[in-house]
Scaffold this active site. Sequence first.
Site, PDB file in Angstrom:
ATOM      1  N   LYS A  10    -106.126 -84.855  -0.339  1.00 23.95           N
ATOM      2  CA  LYS A  10    -106.911 -84.179   0.697  1.00 23.95           C
ATOM      3  C   LYS A  10    -107.968 -85.154   1.156  1.00 23.95           C
ATOM      4  O   LYS A  10    -108.413 -86.022   0.402  1.00 23.95           O
ATOM      5  CB  LYS A  10    -107.588 -82.925   0.130  1.00 23.95           C
TER       6      LYS A  10
HETATM    7  N1  GLU Z   1    -103.756 -78.703   5.263  1.00 25.92           N
HETATM    8  C1  GLU Z   1    -102.537 -78.039   4.971  1.00 25.92           C
HETATM    9  C2  GLU Z   1    -102.556 -77.450   3.573  1.00 25.92           C
HETATM   10  O1  GLU Z   1    -103.589 -77.226   3.007  1.00 25.92           O
HETATM   11  C3  GLU Z   1    -101.293 -78.865   5.255  1.00 25.92           C
HETATM   12  C4  GLU Z   1    -101.165 -80.144   4.523  1.00 25.92           C
HETATM   13  C5  GLU Z   1    -100.002 -80.996   5.005  1.00 25.92           C
HETATM   14  O2  GLU Z   1     -99.249 -80.539   5.851  1.00 25.92           O
HETATM   15  O3  GLU Z   1     -99.880 -82.108   4.518  1.00 25.92           O
HETATM   16  O4  GLU Z   1    -101.534 -77.117   3.004  1.00 25.92           O
END
Ligand code: GLU
Length: 418
Positions: free
Chosen positions: A107
């Site tokens: 993240k």
């Molecule tokens: N931000 C999204 C999540 O928390 C998607 C992450 C992604 O597609 O890599 O799952």
Amino acid sequence: MDIYSHPTFDMALRQFELVADYLAIPEGERAWIKYPKRALTVACPVRMDDGSTRVFAGYRVQHHFALGPTKGGLRYHPEVTLGEVAALALWMSWKCALVGLPFGGAKGGISVDPGALSPGELERLTRRYTQELAAFIGPQTDIPAPDVGTNEQTMAWIMDTYSSYAGHPVPAVVTGKPVHLGGSLGRREATGRGVAYLAGRAMDTLGLETPGATAVVQGFGNVGAVAAQSLVKQGFHVIAVSDVHGGLHHPQGLDLRKLEAWFAQHRTLVGFPEAEPISNADLLTLPCAVLVPAAMERQITAENAGKLRCRVLAEGANGPTTPEADLILNQRGDVFVVPDILCNAGGVVVSYFEWVQDLQSFFWSEGEVMDKLFRSLESAFQNTLSLARKQHLPLRTAALSLGIKRVWEAKKSRGLFP
Ligand code: GLU
């Protein structure tokens, strides 16, 4: 590793410890499985429109590389901290492992209010952050995607900056791009549609009828707004929604088409004439069949968990329910919780499809994407439900066990370092 200390990180660790006890992971192996492999903090100086310079703190946390490159969103929010980003990276790992994707979790975040910056300032900030991260991301290393406060345009800037650095176009470095830049059909809608699909499957499992049932959605970003639309398509009456500025309630069901038109024009739900205002606390405790928290972490707490009046809690957000609230919900036993790492996995599932399509330069129809998405969510739902039933576990514990076990096994097979 107290650099991650933050209430949200503590919450992810508490969830981990519970599952580690259940899986009987030896004490000596726990730190190796839970702490992120790598965390980067960068200072991003940006020339503002008024000529001044501001420095924004940026983060990227990569949890583990045992199964493949890391994957996860990039969040722009004033309260972003290293600890919050690290918790979100852990959840990405367990989510990817639960749905069988060949990724570790990651993240990123920048501590900024994106609404307070001009498009030019946002672009310069995004490009600076990407430049700082260029050596640490890539299609085989770590692949960012949108999260709270970022969107397709953000991903296009990252792709362009990274490609200039590489000397050739590298679409697979991010997912959630515009479709004309190598994005996947259906990616933008994937998380919300997946949430609605699983809410419907939870209703089926409880033997409840969906047509005419009521739903409440907290959050009107990419997840909440699409989830609300999809719930309506499935026959639900969406009786309340909210955004950061306030909530709206209409006991007979909101007219979402009119509401979206209002939102597009005013950038907030507040003031919509065909509904009554409602506070966040009242919204969460409205009687309804399905409650979808699709905003931020730690919304369902020890304070309000006893007061929820939904049958299904479909977690669109990451980490919306605290461990204290989980205890209360488990004791109550009358709320069917579709846990975040399962419920909102549709986004990263279609991100995986986007990455695969980019690597092959071979693109799929929206029907093909959706069909594969629902099949993947259905199988994760079945696996979670059957483990929960067999072992008499809450669904969250079952989902986390499946994810954490896969990460643990991959690490054990490979050795100490990934
Ligand atoms: N931000 C999204 C999540 O928390 C998607 C992450 C992604 O597609 O890599 O799952």
